[in-house]
Motif scaffolding. Structure first.
Motif, PDB file in Angstrom:
ATOM      1  N   PRO A 128       0.375  -1.268   0.299  1.00 44.03           N
ATOM      2  CA  PRO A 128       0.329   0.412   0.504  1.00 44.03           C
ATOM      3  C   PRO A 128       0.912   1.126  -0.109  1.00 44.03           C
ATOM      4  O   PRO A 128       2.202   0.989   0.595  1.00 44.03           O
ATOM      5  N   ASP A 129       0.288   2.284  -0.416  1.00 48.13           N
ATOM      6  CA  ASP A 129       1.185   3.564  -0.611  1.00 48.13           C
ATOM      7  C   ASP A 129       2.229   3.396  -1.091  1.00 48.13           C
ATOM      8  O   ASP A 129       3.541   3.773  -0.782  1.00 48.13           O
ATOM      9  N   ALA A 130       2.659   2.582  -2.221  1.00 44.84           N
ATOM     10  CA  ALA A 130       3.878   2.878  -2.753  1.00 44.84           C
ATOM     11  C   ALA A 130       4.865   3.457  -2.815  1.00 44.84           C
ATOM     12  O   ALA A 130       6.106   3.667  -3.085  1.00 44.84           O
ATOM     13  N   ALA A 131       4.218   4.735  -4.000  1.00 46.07           N
ATOM     14  CA  ALA A 131       4.276   5.445  -4.318  1.00 46.07           C
ATOM     15  C   ALA A 131       5.612   6.231  -2.984  1.00 46.07           C
ATOM     16  O   ALA A 131       6.235   7.248  -3.332  1.00 46.07           O
ATOM     17  N   GLU A 132       4.965   6.363  -1.962  1.00 37.88           N
ATOM     18  CA  GLU A 132       5.501   6.785  -0.723  1.00 37.88           C
ATOM     19  C   GLU A 132       7.162   6.009  -0.264  1.00 37.88           C
ATOM     20  O   GLU A 132       8.144   6.520  -0.073  1.00 37.88           O
ATOM     21  N   ALA A 133       6.365   4.981  -0.476  1.00 36.95           N
ATOM     22  CA  ALA A 133       7.395   3.587   0.149  1.00 36.95           C
ATOM     23  C   ALA A 133       8.774   3.964  -1.132  1.00 36.95           C
ATOM     24  O   ALA A 133      10.055   3.773  -0.914  1.00 36.95           O
ATOM     25  N   VAL A 134       7.919   4.428  -2.502  1.00 40.76           N
ATOM     26  CA  VAL A 134       9.657   4.685  -3.895  1.00 40.76           C
ATOM     27  C   VAL A 134      11.136   6.105  -3.047  1.00 40.76           C
ATOM     28  O   VAL A 134      11.534   5.844  -2.866  1.00 40.76           O
ATOM     29  N   ARG A 135       9.923   7.143  -2.193  1.00 38.89           N
ATOM     30  CA  ARG A 135      10.625   7.934  -1.642  1.00 38.89           C
ATOM     31  C   ARG A 135      11.558   7.751  -1.013  1.00 38.89           C
ATOM     32  O   ARG A 135      12.619   8.488  -1.019  1.00 38.89           O
ATOM     33  N   ALA A 136      10.907   6.854   0.317  1.00 36.13           N
ATOM     34  CA  ALA A 136      11.518   6.656   0.963  1.00 36.13           C
ATOM     35  C   ALA A 136      12.705   5.879   0.611  1.00 36.13           C
ATOM     36  O   ALA A 136      14.062   5.923   1.152  1.00 36.13           O
ATOM     37  N   LEU A 137      12.461   4.783  -0.256  1.00 33.39           N
ATOM     38  CA  LEU A 137      13.880   4.180  -0.829  1.00 33.39           C
ATOM     39  C   LEU A 137      14.624   4.988  -2.090  1.00 33.39           C
ATOM     40  O   LEU A 137      16.195   4.541  -1.067  1.00 33.39           O
ATOM     41  N   GLY A 143      21.267   8.638   0.283  1.00 32.59           N
ATOM     42  CA  GLY A 143      21.891   9.641   1.153  1.00 32.59           C
ATOM     43  C   GLY A 143      22.953   7.752   1.706  1.00 32.59           C
ATOM     44  O   GLY A 143      23.989   8.207   2.034  1.00 32.59           O
ATOM     45  N   SER A 144      22.758   6.844   1.500  1.00 32.65           N
ATOM     46  CA  SER A 144      24.163   5.508   2.117  1.00 32.65           C
ATOM     47  C   SER A 144      25.029   5.849   1.004  1.00 32.65           C
ATOM     48  O   SER A 144      25.741   6.440   1.264  1.00 32.65           O
ATOM     49  N   VAL A 145      24.735   5.996  -0.041  1.00 29.54           N
ATOM     50  CA  VAL A 145      25.403   6.217  -1.146  1.00 29.54           C
ATOM     51  C   VAL A 145      26.816   7.574  -0.717  1.00 29.54           C
ATOM     52  O   VAL A 145      28.178   7.719  -1.279  1.00 29.54           O
ATOM     53  N   ALA A 146      25.541   9.008  -1.039  1.00 29.62           N
ATOM     54  CA  ALA A 146      26.650  10.411  -0.228  1.00 29.62           C
ATOM     55  C   ALA A 146      27.261   9.228   0.704  1.00 29.62           C
ATOM     56  O   ALA A 146      28.777  10.210   1.090  1.00 29.62           O
ATOM     57  N   VAL A 147      26.466   9.231   2.022  1.00 27.20           N
ATOM     58  CA  VAL A 147      28.436   8.780   3.072  1.00 27.20           C
ATOM     59  C   VAL A 147      28.967   8.068   2.440  1.00 27.20           C
ATOM     60  O   VAL A 147      30.525   8.166   2.699  1.00 27.20           O
ATOM     61  N   GLU A 148      28.563   6.731   1.765  1.00 26.61           N
ATOM     62  CA  GLU A 148      29.818   6.300   1.058  1.00 26.61           C
ATOM     63  C   GLU A 148      30.430   7.233   0.422  1.00 26.61           C
ATOM     64  O   GLU A 148      32.501   6.899   0.975  1.00 26.61           O
ATOM     65  N   VAL A 149      30.123   7.131  -0.040  1.00 31.54           N
ATOM     66  CA  VAL A 149      31.244   8.676  -1.455  1.00 31.54           C
ATOM     67  C   VAL A 149      32.195   9.515  -0.130  1.00 31.54           C
ATOM     68  O   VAL A 149      33.779   9.798  -0.157  1.00 31.54           O
ATOM     69  N   GLN A 150      31.815  10.317   0.981  1.00 30.91           N
ATOM     70  CA  GLN A 150      31.789  11.069   1.574  1.00 30.91           C
ATOM     71  C   GLN A 150      33.294   9.859   2.332  1.00 30.91           C
ATOM     72  O   GLN A 150      34.429  10.737   2.794  1.00 30.91           O
ATOM     73  N   GLN A 151      32.780   9.238   2.995  1.00 33.22           N
ATOM     74  CA  GLN A 151      33.803   8.601   3.747  1.00 33.22           C
ATOM     75  C   GLN A 151      35.243   7.353   2.920  1.00 33.22           C
ATOM     76  O   GLN A 151      35.765   7.246   4.104  1.00 33.22           O
TER      77      GLN A 151
END
Length: 186
Positions: A128-137, A143-151
């Motif tokens: 249910p509410d797949a559009a909201e889930a896609v935004r969160a994913l 965000g996780s890739v940004a942290v990885e690249v930063q580190q």
């Protein structure tokens, strides 16, 4: 004397490949139309035939290239989401030089279609509410890739060798992804 090879024809794909190479090896700030033309062994103006809006079109195309991911649906929405997140993460990690574009350019063209496709896949699989889930994913992956690249030290001029793959980052990503998927189930 060997025959001279004809030049490889200029194409949008060759332009994007050369631009990605420059951005990933030297950084996005060093990507100029002149430098790109030099890398392609053409006058910079020749690029405008394939990208009429020039650098703006190039930046849009690079963002689209690294953020357009398609996956086949799996048996469950959770598995489909995991497959998509892992593929998107790999695509972004392969091109740290254009991560800033991926983070700031709104989804257009093929990226917008891929996001719509993922939303439809998750909805059809029962989320249910797949559009909201896609935004969160998407937020989690970016965000996780940004942290990885930063580190990793990729953008630090003092670092001679940056770490492209980090097992700790892999574990953190999977742990975070599992937690996010559990949260989306409720």
């Amino acid at each position: 004397m060997p025959a001279k090879r004809p030049p490889v024809p200029l194409s949008r794909e060759r332009i994007l490949e050369a631009a990605l190479h420059i951005a990933d090896s030297q950084g996005l700030r060093r990507l100029t139309m002149r430098r790109l033309g030099d890398a392609l062994q053409v006058e910079a103006m020749a690029i405008y035939h394939h990208l009429p809006r020039g650098k703006e079109a190039l930046m849009d195309a690079l963002a689209e290239h690294v953020t357009t991911v398609h996956v086949e649906p799996s048996a469950t929405w959770q598995e489909t989401a995991k497959t998509w997140c892992r593929a998107a993460r790999e695509r972004l990690r392969d091109h740290p030089g254009v991560l800033a574009l991926a983070l700031t350019k709104p989804p257009k063209g093929a990226t917008a279609l891929a996001v719509k496709e993922q939303t439809e896949q998750l909805a059809e699989a029962g989320l249910p509410d797949a559009a909201e889930a896609v935004r969160a994913l998407r937020a989690f992956v970016f965000g996780s890739v940004a942290v990885e690249v930063q580190q990793s030290g990729w953008a630090d001029p003092e670092v001679d060798r940056w770490v492209k793959r980090d097992e700790r980052a892999d574990r953190d990503f999977e742990r975070g992804l599992d937690a996010l998927l559990k949260g989306l189930q409720t």
